[in-house]
Scaffold this motif. Structure first.
Motif, PDB file in Angstrom:
ATOM      1  N   THR A  12       0.846  -1.191   0.000  1.00 42.03           N
ATOM      2  CA  THR A  12       0.000   0.000   0.000  1.00 42.03           C
ATOM      3  C   THR A  12       0.882   1.241   0.000  1.00 42.03           C
ATOM      4  O   THR A  12       0.781   2.084  -0.876  1.00 42.03           O
ATOM      5  CB  THR A  12      -0.939  -0.019   1.228  1.00 42.03           C
ATOM      6  OG1 THR A  12      -1.710  -1.226   1.186  1.00 42.03           O
ATOM      7  CG2 THR A  12      -1.875   1.162   1.239  1.00 42.03           C
ATOM      8  N   ASP A 137      -4.242  -3.271   0.546  1.00 42.91           N
ATOM      9  CA  ASP A 137      -4.012  -3.933  -0.741  1.00 42.91           C
ATOM     10  C   ASP A 137      -4.514  -5.376  -0.744  1.00 42.91           C
ATOM     11  O   ASP A 137      -4.586  -5.989  -1.800  1.00 42.91           O
ATOM     12  CB  ASP A 137      -2.520  -3.924  -1.111  1.00 42.91           C
ATOM     13  CG  ASP A 137      -1.712  -4.894  -0.270  1.00 42.91           C
ATOM     14  OD1 ASP A 137      -1.820  -4.836   0.970  1.00 42.91           O
ATOM     15  OD2 ASP A 137      -0.972  -5.708  -0.843  1.00 42.91           O
ATOM     16  N   HIS A 139      -7.345  -7.990  -0.654  1.00 40.78           N
ATOM     17  CA  HIS A 139      -8.771  -7.951  -0.968  1.00 40.78           C
ATOM     18  C   HIS A 139      -9.654  -8.357   0.204  1.00 40.78           C
ATOM     19  O   HIS A 139     -10.581  -7.635   0.588  1.00 40.78           O
ATOM     20  CB  HIS A 139      -9.071  -8.846  -2.183  1.00 40.78           C
ATOM     21  CG  HIS A 139     -10.497  -8.872  -2.569  1.00 40.78           C
ATOM     22  ND1 HIS A 139     -11.415  -9.727  -1.998  1.00 40.78           N
ATOM     23  CD2 HIS A 139     -11.186  -8.120  -3.453  1.00 40.78           C
ATOM     24  CE1 HIS A 139     -12.599  -9.506  -2.516  1.00 40.78           C
ATOM     25  NE2 HIS A 139     -12.492  -8.541  -3.411  1.00 40.78           N
ATOM     26  N   LEU A 155      -8.897   0.316  -1.804  1.00 40.92           N
ATOM     27  CA  LEU A 155      -8.139  -0.881  -2.175  1.00 40.92           C
ATOM     28  C   LEU A 155      -7.202  -0.530  -3.327  1.00 40.92           C
ATOM     29  O   LEU A 155      -7.657  -0.186  -4.421  1.00 40.92           O
ATOM     30  CB  LEU A 155      -9.085  -2.008  -2.589  1.00 40.92           C
ATOM     31  CG  LEU A 155      -8.440  -3.316  -3.019  1.00 40.92           C
ATOM     32  CD1 LEU A 155      -7.704  -3.983  -1.849  1.00 40.92           C
ATOM     33  CD2 LEU A 155      -9.500  -4.271  -3.582  1.00 40.92           C
ATOM     34  N   ASP A 157      -5.123  -1.262  -6.301  1.00 39.64           N
ATOM     35  CA  ASP A 157      -5.205  -2.317  -7.306  1.00 39.64           C
ATOM     36  C   ASP A 157      -3.855  -2.989  -7.539  1.00 39.64           C
ATOM     37  O   ASP A 157      -2.842  -2.316  -7.742  1.00 39.64           O
ATOM     38  CB  ASP A 157      -5.718  -1.724  -8.622  1.00 39.64           C
ATOM     39  CG  ASP A 157      -5.936  -2.786  -9.671  1.00 39.64           C
ATOM     40  OD1 ASP A 157      -6.757  -3.691  -9.421  1.00 39.64           O
ATOM     41  OD2 ASP A 157      -5.282  -2.726 -10.726  1.00 39.64           O
ATOM     42  N   ASN A 161      -5.327  -8.861  -6.257  1.00 44.61           N
ATOM     43  CA  ASN A 161      -6.522  -8.503  -5.490  1.00 44.61           C
ATOM     44  C   ASN A 161      -7.719  -8.113  -6.367  1.00 44.61           C
ATOM     45  O   ASN A 161      -8.542  -7.314  -5.966  1.00 44.61           O
ATOM     46  CB  ASN A 161      -6.207  -7.396  -4.484  1.00 44.61           C
ATOM     47  CG  ASN A 161      -5.959  -6.044  -5.133  1.00 44.61           C
ATOM     48  OD1 ASN A 161      -6.234  -5.813  -6.296  1.00 44.61           O
ATOM     49  ND2 ASN A 161      -5.421  -5.128  -4.347  1.00 44.61           N
ATOM     50  N   ARG A 162      -7.845  -8.699  -7.519  1.00 44.56           N
ATOM     51  CA  ARG A 162      -8.836  -8.228  -8.491  1.00 44.56           C
ATOM     52  C   ARG A 162     -10.192  -8.921  -8.423  1.00 44.56           C
ATOM     53  O   ARG A 162     -10.956  -8.873  -9.382  1.00 44.56           O
ATOM     54  CB  ARG A 162      -8.248  -8.310  -9.891  1.00 44.56           C
ATOM     55  CG  ARG A 162      -7.084  -7.330 -10.018  1.00 44.56           C
ATOM     56  CD  ARG A 162      -6.763  -6.947 -11.406  1.00 44.56           C
ATOM     57  NE  ARG A 162      -5.769  -5.878 -11.396  1.00 44.56           N
ATOM     58  CZ  ARG A 162      -4.653  -5.894 -12.103  1.00 44.56           C
ATOM     59  NH1 ARG A 162      -4.382  -6.913 -12.888  1.00 44.56           N
ATOM     60  NH2 ARG A 162      -3.819  -4.885 -12.019  1.00 44.56           N
ATOM     61  N   THR A 165     -15.583  -6.277  -5.537  1.00 43.36           N
ATOM     62  CA  THR A 165     -15.640  -5.627  -4.232  1.00 43.36           C
ATOM     63  C   THR A 165     -17.027  -5.044  -4.000  1.00 43.36           C
ATOM     64  O   THR A 165     -17.715  -4.662  -4.952  1.00 43.36           O
ATOM     65  CB  THR A 165     -14.614  -4.482  -4.133  1.00 43.36           C
ATOM     66  OG1 THR A 165     -14.880  -3.534  -5.174  1.00 43.36           O
ATOM     67  CG2 THR A 165     -13.197  -4.997  -4.252  1.00 43.36           C
ATOM     68  N   VAL A 169     -15.969  -0.526  -0.816  1.00 42.87           N
ATOM     69  CA  VAL A 169     -14.543  -0.714  -1.077  1.00 42.87           C
ATOM     70  C   VAL A 169     -14.253  -0.094  -2.434  1.00 42.87           C
ATOM     71  O   VAL A 169     -14.767  -0.542  -3.452  1.00 42.87           O
ATOM     72  CB  VAL A 169     -14.139  -2.202  -1.058  1.00 42.87           C
ATOM     73  CG1 VAL A 169     -12.668  -2.371  -1.411  1.00 42.87           C
ATOM     74  CG2 VAL A 169     -14.438  -2.824   0.305  1.00 42.87           C
ATOM     75  N   LYS A 170     -13.447   0.948  -2.443  1.00 49.27           N
ATOM     76  CA  LYS A 170     -13.144   1.693  -3.662  1.00 49.27           C
ATOM     77  C   LYS A 170     -11.771   1.299  -4.171  1.00 49.27           C
ATOM     78  O   LYS A 170     -10.764   1.513  -3.488  1.00 49.27           O
ATOM     79  CB  LYS A 170     -13.207   3.207  -3.378  1.00 49.27           C
ATOM     80  CG  LYS A 170     -12.702   4.072  -4.500  1.00 49.27           C
ATOM     81  CD  LYS A 170     -13.556   3.953  -5.735  1.00 49.27           C
ATOM     82  CE  LYS A 170     -13.035   4.891  -6.826  1.00 49.27           C
ATOM     83  NZ  LYS A 170     -13.458   4.503  -8.126  1.00 49.27           N
ATOM     84  N   ARG A 171     -11.724   0.729  -5.364  1.00 46.29           N
ATOM     85  CA  ARG A 171     -10.459   0.327  -5.980  1.00 46.29           C
ATOM     86  C   ARG A 171      -9.819   1.548  -6.651  1.00 46.29           C
ATOM     87  O   ARG A 171     -10.479   2.269  -7.388  1.00 46.29           O
ATOM     88  CB  ARG A 171     -10.710  -0.766  -7.008  1.00 46.29           C
ATOM     89  CG  ARG A 171      -9.451  -1.332  -7.643  1.00 46.29           C
ATOM     90  CD  ARG A 171      -9.807  -2.416  -8.650  1.00 46.29           C
ATOM     91  NE  ARG A 171     -10.462  -3.541  -8.023  1.00 46.29           N
ATOM     92  CZ  ARG A 171      -9.835  -4.543  -7.398  1.00 46.29           C
ATOM     93  NH1 ARG A 171      -8.517  -4.524  -7.305  1.00 46.29           N
ATOM     94  NH2 ARG A 171     -10.517  -5.530  -6.852  1.00 46.29           N
ATOM     95  N   THR A 173      -5.950   3.064  -8.537  1.00 43.84           N
ATOM     96  CA  THR A 173      -4.707   2.640  -9.181  1.00 43.84           C
ATOM     97  C   THR A 173      -3.468   3.258  -8.549  1.00 43.84           C
ATOM     98  O   THR A 173      -2.359   2.880  -8.900  1.00 43.84           O
ATOM     99  CB  THR A 173      -4.729   2.974 -10.682  1.00 43.84           C
ATOM    100  OG1 THR A 173      -4.942   4.375 -10.830  1.00 43.84           O
ATOM    101  CG2 THR A 173      -5.836   2.205 -11.394  1.00 43.84           C
TER     102      THR A 173
END
Length: 190
Positions: A12, A137, A139, A155, A157, A161-162, A165, A169-171, A173
């Motif tokens: 992270t 990081d 999931h 989160l 990306d 961890n793909r 969600t 939980v906001k992915r 980059t």
């Protein structure tokens, strides 16, 4: 209004690829981050899990010492520290506290608290410290923290961890995208 941010460290704030050069050298591999499709690393090496655990335990301090900070993390965390409290909550074991603190000092990252809980279950720490938003990081950690604490989780990306969600939980980059999301969240949070 001052918020309390819960922030994971490895993958992270530090590069999610930090361990890969060590694994490649030790096990004669040629892995890249894109090869890591799951958090569990055992299937990537041709040794027993106990032997891998022993290798990791022996190399963990050096891996953490040499971990690089991800782009924009220092700038954004420095800005946030002016207005919010930064609680770094990591699965690292407590015997790694001096390595961890030294890494923060060497990289110029300020903090209010570091908790090395020795487990991936960060829910109790998030509750104990009354965390308002979490950065992660892993999931399943992200989902558990969101569901148990009813707080947003950012989160970061990575190939490992793909999985899908939930809405909370906001992915993202990277740290710039995380900062934009947090800025908007702060405008509407009470």
């Amino acid at each position: 209004m001052k918020k309390r941010f819960g922030i994971d460290i490895d993958g992270t704030v530090t590069s999610p690829a930090a361990m890969i050069p060590f694994m490649n050298k030790a096990f004669g591999l040629q892995l890249t981050l894109e090869d890591i499709k799951q958090y569990d690393l055992y299937p990537l090496v041709d040794i027993e899990p106990q032997a891998f655990d022993q290798w990791f335990k022996e190399n963990e301090p050096e891996i953490y010492r040499q971990s690089t900070i991800v782009p924009n993390a220092k700038t954004i965390l420095t800005q946030w520290k002016e207005e919010h409290e930064l609680f770094f909550i990591s699965a690292r074991s407590t015997h790694l506290m001096s390595v961890t603190e030294n890494w923060f000092i060497q990289n110029g990252i300020t903090f209010d608290h570091i908790d090395l809980i020795g487990s991936h279950d960060k829910v109790s720490a998030a509750k104990q410290y009354d965390i308002d938003i979490f950065f992660e990081d892993k999931h399943d950690n992200a989902v558990m923290i969101h569901e148990a604490c009813q707080i947003p989780v950012i989160l970061f990306d990575t190939p490992y961890n793909r999985l899908p969600t939930p809405d909370g939980v906001k992915r993202v980059t990277g740290w710039k995208e995380a900062a934009t999301w947090v800025e908007n969240w702060l405008k509407v949070s009470v």
